[in-house]
Design a protein around this motif. Structure first.
Motif, PDB file in Angstrom:
ATOM      1  N   HIS A 241       0.644  -1.105   0.042  1.00 16.55           N
ATOM      2  CA  HIS A 241       0.092   0.113  -0.216  1.00 16.55           C
ATOM      3  C   HIS A 241       0.955   1.305  -0.027  1.00 16.55           C
ATOM      4  O   HIS A 241       0.822   2.269  -0.623  1.00 16.55           O
ATOM      5  N   ASP A 242       1.612   1.359   0.890  1.00 20.09           N
ATOM      6  CA  ASP A 242       2.585   2.637   0.809  1.00 20.09           C
ATOM      7  C   ASP A 242       3.450   2.758  -0.410  1.00 20.09           C
ATOM      8  O   ASP A 242       3.648   4.074  -0.643  1.00 20.09           O
ATOM      9  N   HIS A 243       3.834   1.556  -0.994  1.00 16.25           N
ATOM     10  CA  HIS A 243       4.624   1.856  -2.241  1.00 16.25           C
ATOM     11  C   HIS A 243       3.550   2.473  -3.342  1.00 16.25           C
ATOM     12  O   HIS A 243       3.793   3.336  -4.054  1.00 16.25           O
ATOM     13  N   LEU A 244       2.351   1.832  -3.356  1.00 11.95           N
ATOM     14  CA  LEU A 244       1.501   2.395  -4.721  1.00 11.95           C
ATOM     15  C   LEU A 244       0.904   3.641  -4.347  1.00 11.95           C
ATOM     16  O   LEU A 244       0.702   4.356  -5.326  1.00 11.95           O
ATOM     17  N   VAL A 245       0.254   3.622  -3.122  1.00 12.49           N
ATOM     18  CA  VAL A 245      -0.348   5.242  -2.847  1.00 12.49           C
ATOM     19  C   VAL A 245       0.975   6.177  -2.662  1.00 12.49           C
ATOM     20  O   VAL A 245       0.722   7.447  -3.016  1.00 12.49           O
ATOM     21  N   GLY A 246       1.828   5.853  -2.028  1.00 13.02           N
ATOM     22  CA  GLY A 246       3.146   6.862  -1.667  1.00 13.02           C
ATOM     23  C   GLY A 246       3.581   7.528  -2.971  1.00 13.02           C
ATOM     24  O   GLY A 246       4.092   8.516  -2.851  1.00 13.02           O
ATOM     25  N   ARG A 247       3.634   6.745  -3.992  1.00 13.86           N
ATOM     26  CA  ARG A 247       4.187   7.223  -5.152  1.00 13.86           C
ATOM     27  C   ARG A 247       3.135   7.343  -6.124  1.00 13.86           C
ATOM     28  O   ARG A 247       3.460   7.845  -7.200  1.00 13.86           O
ATOM     29  N   GLY A 248       1.716   7.644  -5.696  1.00 14.70           N
ATOM     30  CA  GLY A 248       1.050   8.204  -6.555  1.00 14.70           C
ATOM     31  C   GLY A 248       0.357   7.111  -7.620  1.00 14.70           C
ATOM     32  O   GLY A 248      -0.360   7.750  -8.629  1.00 14.70           O
ATOM     33  N   LEU A 249       0.779   5.822  -7.520  1.00 13.19           N
ATOM     34  CA  LEU A 249       0.309   4.940  -8.559  1.00 13.19           C
ATOM     35  C   LEU A 249      -1.073   4.687  -8.371  1.00 13.19           C
ATOM     36  O   LEU A 249      -1.905   4.264  -9.736  1.00 13.19           O
ATOM     37  N   SER A 250      -1.540   4.314  -7.058  1.00 14.43           N
ATOM     38  CA  SER A 250      -2.858   3.935  -6.715  1.00 14.43           C
ATOM     39  C   SER A 250      -3.472   4.787  -5.612  1.00 14.43           C
ATOM     40  O   SER A 250      -3.041   5.784  -5.182  1.00 14.43           O
ATOM     41  N   ARG A 251      -4.939   4.773  -5.546  1.00 11.06           N
ATOM     42  CA  ARG A 251      -5.532   5.537  -4.549  1.00 11.06           C
ATOM     43  C   ARG A 251      -6.075   4.817  -3.628  1.00 11.06           C
ATOM     44  O   ARG A 251      -6.973   3.889  -3.832  1.00 11.06           O
ATOM     45  N   GLY A 252      -5.790   5.169  -2.493  1.00  8.55           N
ATOM     46  CA  GLY A 252      -6.080   4.393  -1.215  1.00  8.55           C
ATOM     47  C   GLY A 252      -7.409   5.015  -0.484  1.00  8.55           C
ATOM     48  O   GLY A 252      -8.044   5.794  -0.996  1.00  8.55           O
ATOM     49  N   GLY A 253      -7.889   4.329   0.322  1.00 10.54           N
ATOM     50  CA  GLY A 253      -8.927   4.573   1.008  1.00 10.54           C
ATOM     51  C   GLY A 253      -9.015   4.901   2.312  1.00 10.54           C
ATOM     52  O   GLY A 253      -7.734   5.154   2.870  1.00 10.54           O
ATOM     53  N   ARG A 254      -9.852   5.431   3.156  1.00  8.92           N
ATOM     54  CA  ARG A 254      -9.971   5.760   4.468  1.00  8.92           C
ATOM     55  C   ARG A 254     -11.223   5.240   5.303  1.00  8.92           C
ATOM     56  O   ARG A 254     -12.173   4.888   4.697  1.00  8.92           O
ATOM     57  N   ARG A 255     -11.226   4.920   6.375  1.00 14.95           N
ATOM     58  CA  ARG A 255     -12.360   4.314   7.060  1.00 14.95           C
ATOM     59  C   ARG A 255     -13.463   5.350   7.348  1.00 14.95           C
ATOM     60  O   ARG A 255     -13.029   6.598   7.275  1.00 14.95           O
ATOM     61  N   GLY A 256     -14.583   4.817   7.040  1.00 14.40           N
ATOM     62  CA  GLY A 256     -15.628   5.807   7.116  1.00 14.40           C
ATOM     63  C   GLY A 256     -16.004   6.365   5.716  1.00 14.40           C
ATOM     64  O   GLY A 256     -16.815   7.267   5.716  1.00 14.40           O
TER      65      GLY A 256
END
Length: 263
Positions: A241-256
């Motif tokens: 997750h940190d690699h993909l989201v941190g580099r802007g390759l993917s968009r993560g989620g957040r609780r709620g």
């Protein structure tokens, strides 16, 4: 815009069967936005699985479920309708890529599934392994023969790692698929043995994900799948997750967070 980031539940199948709600909660806590189900509906029933996904604030990206073709088709569709799945993903068998004739016969089953699914408001997506790319007939990969035979309503879930194992360049495959590819399985490793490879967190193996995921396409979801690991599964998922989201390759989620659009 980057695609949303999910997890293929085969990655955490043992943990989920022991504690479904807790496992989904941990995935959401790591920052994943959705999940693709595998082996859970049969274990817990579709209603409980759907409740648990919703309670964790996750999106159901798709369901890994057998093609709804033949005598058991309606039972497959019934289970996944109750689950709320809009996309059902499955594969043909390795031996169905031994000849062009075998590919065509297999495609007939997939097309029947697409027809039956469409009648229930669902879609089918095809998930590859490596034989689709390693088998070549008259200069054309079996995968290309398959795509020619498939109903245009059949979407694609590309397993980029197995495509690489079959001798293809994942970025080039994604470019050729264009809008047809809606989901991609994101995994990483040494790419040496289909049966024995031990996976590593995304970004620590052979695939150039920055290049592959930058290709314009119809991909809506990046779905992390790590089948075999030598480290803690949740640690591998955190680093992925940190690699993909941190580099802007993917968009993560957040609780709620509000549910995102499904594929």
């Amino acid at each position: 815009m980057p695609a949303d980031l999910g997890v293929m539940m085969y990655t955490v199948l043992e943990q989920a069967r022991a504690d479904l709600e807790g496992t989904l909660d941990r995935l959401a806590g790591l920052g994943y936005a959705g999940v693709e189900t595998y082996g859970l509906v049969e274990h817990f029933g579709p209603a409980r699985v759907r409740r648990a996904i919703d309670a964790a604030g996750l999106v159901l990206t798709s369901a890994h479920a057998p093609f709804p073709a033949g005598p058991g088709a309606e039972a497959v569709l019934d289970r996944n309708a109750e689950l709320g799945a809009e996309v059902l993903v499955w594969s043909m068998e390795r031996e169905e890529f031994d000849s062009p004739q075998a590919v065509r016969r297999g495609a007939e089953r997939v097309n029947e599934a697409a027809e039956r699914a469409a009648a229930r408001g669902m879609r089918i997506a095809y998930h590859n392994h490596y034989a689709e790319f390693s088998q070549v007939f008259d200069g054309r990969r079996a995968y290309d023969l398959l795509l020619d035979e498939l109903d245009e309503r059949v979407l694609v879930e590309l397993d980029a790692y197995w495509a690489l194992m079959g001798g293809a360049d994942p970025a080039e495959v994604i470019a050729r698929l264009g809008e047809r590819v809606r989901l991609v399985h994101v995994k990483d490793g040494p790419a040496v043995s289909y049966e024995e490879d031990v996976m590593v967190p995304i970004g620590e193996g052979r695939i150039d994900w920055a290049r592959a995921l930058a290709v314009p396409s119809g991909i809506r979801w990046h779905i992390v799948e790590l089948e075999r690991l030598d480290i803690d599964t949740f640690e591998a998922l955190r680093r992925s997750h940190d690699h993909l989201v941190g580099r802007g390759l993917s968009r993560g989620g957040r609780r709620g967070a509000a549910p995102k659009e499904r594929a």
